[in-house]
Design a protein around this motif. Structure first.
Motif, PDB file in Angstrom:
ATOM      1  N   ASP A   1       1.262  -0.933  -0.114  1.00  0.00           N
ATOM      2  CA  ASP A   1      -0.339  -0.073  -0.145  1.00  0.00           C
ATOM      3  C   ASP A   1       0.896   0.981  -0.221  1.00  0.00           C
ATOM      4  O   ASP A   1       1.998   1.493   0.526  1.00  0.00           O
ATOM      5  N   ASP A   2       1.235   1.966  -1.235  1.00  0.00           N
ATOM      6  CA  ASP A   2       1.565   2.859  -1.126  1.00  0.00           C
ATOM      7  C   ASP A   2       0.799   4.445  -1.289  1.00  0.00           C
ATOM      8  O   ASP A   2       1.244   5.589  -2.167  1.00  0.00           O
ATOM      9  N   SER A   3      -0.640   4.846  -0.742  1.00  0.00           N
ATOM     10  CA  SER A   3      -1.386   5.178  -1.057  1.00  0.00           C
ATOM     11  C   SER A   3      -0.656   6.375   0.134  1.00  0.00           C
ATOM     12  O   SER A   3      -1.161   7.905  -0.106  1.00  0.00           O
TER      13      SER A   3
ATOM     14  N   HIS B   1      -3.339   3.743  -3.524  1.00  0.00           N
ATOM     15  CA  HIS B   1      -1.934   3.086  -4.323  1.00  0.00           C
ATOM     16  C   HIS B   1      -1.785   1.962  -3.838  1.00  0.00           C
ATOM     17  O   HIS B   1      -0.832   1.968  -3.119  1.00  0.00           O
ATOM     18  N   PHE B   2      -1.248   1.380  -4.707  1.00  0.00           N
ATOM     19  CA  PHE B   2      -1.231   0.032  -4.534  1.00  0.00           C
ATOM     20  C   PHE B   2       0.285  -0.207  -5.500  1.00  0.00           C
ATOM     21  O   PHE B   2       0.170  -0.333  -6.899  1.00  0.00           O
ATOM     22  N   THR B   3       1.027  -1.252  -5.093  1.00  0.00           N
ATOM     23  CA  THR B   3       2.454  -2.177  -5.424  1.00  0.00           C
ATOM     24  C   THR B   3       2.142  -3.688  -5.951  1.00  0.00           C
ATOM     25  O   THR B   3       1.991  -3.830  -4.577  1.00  0.00           O
ATOM     26  N   ILE B   4       1.491  -4.442  -6.982  1.00  0.00           N
ATOM     27  CA  ILE B   4       1.578  -5.291  -6.834  1.00  0.00           C
ATOM     28  C   ILE B   4       2.338  -6.797  -7.564  1.00  0.00           C
ATOM     29  O   ILE B   4       2.484  -5.670  -9.056  1.00  0.00           O
ATOM     30  N   LYS B   5       3.169  -7.195  -6.806  1.00  0.00           N
ATOM     31  CA  LYS B   5       3.595  -7.946  -6.907  1.00  0.00           C
ATOM     32  C   LYS B   5       3.408  -9.681  -7.626  1.00  0.00           C
ATOM     33  O   LYS B   5       3.160 -10.057  -6.376  1.00  0.00           O
ATOM     34  N   VAL B   6       2.911 -10.002  -8.278  1.00  0.00           N
ATOM     35  CA  VAL B   6       2.279 -11.124  -8.825  1.00  0.00           C
ATOM     36  C   VAL B   6       3.721 -12.860  -9.759  1.00  0.00           C
ATOM     37  O   VAL B   6       3.244 -12.107 -10.877  1.00  0.00           O
ATOM     38  N   LYS B   7       3.486 -13.887  -8.875  1.00  0.00           N
ATOM     39  CA  LYS B   7       3.601 -14.428  -9.611  1.00  0.00           C
ATOM     40  C   LYS B   7       2.947 -16.158 -10.512  1.00  0.00           C
ATOM     41  O   LYS B   7       2.181 -15.956  -9.382  1.00  0.00           O
TER      42      LYS B   7
ATOM     43  N   VAL C   1      -4.798  -8.986 -14.067  1.00  0.00           N
ATOM     44  CA  VAL C   1      -5.106  -8.591 -12.734  1.00  0.00           C
ATOM     45  C   VAL C   1      -5.819  -7.037 -12.800  1.00  0.00           C
ATOM     46  O   VAL C   1      -6.720  -7.802 -11.475  1.00  0.00           O
ATOM     47  N   TYR C   2      -5.997  -6.335 -14.005  1.00  0.00           N
ATOM     48  CA  TYR C   2      -7.380  -4.991 -13.153  1.00  0.00           C
ATOM     49  C   TYR C   2      -8.629  -6.301 -13.885  1.00  0.00           C
ATOM     50  O   TYR C   2      -9.684  -5.395 -12.864  1.00  0.00           O
ATOM     51  N   GLN C   3      -8.521  -6.729 -14.156  1.00  0.00           N
ATOM     52  CA  GLN C   3     -10.197  -7.997 -14.265  1.00  0.00           C
ATOM     53  C   GLN C   3     -10.199  -9.009 -12.835  1.00  0.00           C
ATOM     54  O   GLN C   3     -11.675  -8.400 -12.717  1.00  0.00           O
ATOM     55  N   CYS C   4      -9.467  -8.533 -12.163  1.00  0.00           N
ATOM     56  CA  CYS C   4     -10.068  -9.421 -10.690  1.00  0.00           C
ATOM     57  C   CYS C   4     -10.017  -7.576 -10.042  1.00  0.00           C
ATOM     58  O   CYS C   4     -11.511  -8.099  -9.293  1.00  0.00           O
TER      59      CYS C   4
ATOM     60  N   LEU D   1      -2.300   1.750  -9.297  1.00  0.00           N
ATOM     61  CA  LEU D   1      -1.957   0.285  -9.521  1.00  0.00           C
ATOM     62  C   LEU D   1      -0.185   0.412 -10.094  1.00  0.00           C
ATOM     63  O   LEU D   1      -0.049   0.718 -11.930  1.00  0.00           O
ATOM     64  N   SER D   2       0.318  -0.382  -9.794  1.00  0.00           N
ATOM     65  CA  SER D   2       1.590  -0.365 -10.301  1.00  0.00           C
ATOM     66  C   SER D   2       1.402  -1.975 -10.097  1.00  0.00           C
ATOM     67  O   SER D   2       1.744  -2.818  -9.070  1.00  0.00           O
TER      68      SER D   2
END
Length: 87
Positions: free
Chosen positions: A22-24, A38-44, A60-63, A75-76
Motif C-alpha cells: 500500500d503506497d497510498s 495506490h498499490f504496488t502488486i507483484k504477482v507470479k 490483474v485488472y479484471q480481478c 496500481l503498479s
C-alpha cells in the motif's frame, strides 16, 4: 481492509507468489485522486506463461475492476510467469 480484499481477489490467478504494498501514504492529496488507494502488486503465476505484459496486466485488472477508481486509484503491477524472476 482493502489490502485483504485485493489479496483474496487475486487468488483467482493462482499465484505462486503475491506481494501487495500500500503506497497510498506517499500519494495523498495529489490532483485527480478522489480518495482511492495506490498499490504496488507483484504477482507470479503459471497462468501468465506465454502471455504478454499487456495481457497479464489485463488479468490483474479484471480481478479488481469494480474497485477502481473509487477504492483503488492507481496500481503498479509486476506480473511474472513462474519461470521468471523479480528484479
Amino acid at each position: 481492509m482493502l489490502h485483504t480484499e485485493i489479496e483474496q481477489r487475486l487468488q483467482a490467478l493462482a499465484p505462486e507468489q503475491l506481494d501487495i504494498q500500500d503506497d497510498s501514504e506517499f500519494h495523498r492529496g495529489h490532483a485527480g485522486n478522489a480518495g482511492g488507494g495506490h498499490f504496488t502488486i507483484k504477482v507470479k503465476s503459471s497462468l501468465f506463461s506465454g502471455k504478454s505484459q499487456i495481457m497479464r496486466h489485463r488479468m490483474v485488472y479484471q480481478c479488481l475492476q469494480d474497485l477502481m477508481p473509487h477504492r483503488i486509484h492507481a496500481l503498479s503491477i509486476q506480473a511474472l510467469s513462474t519461470d521468471e524472476s523479480f528484479i
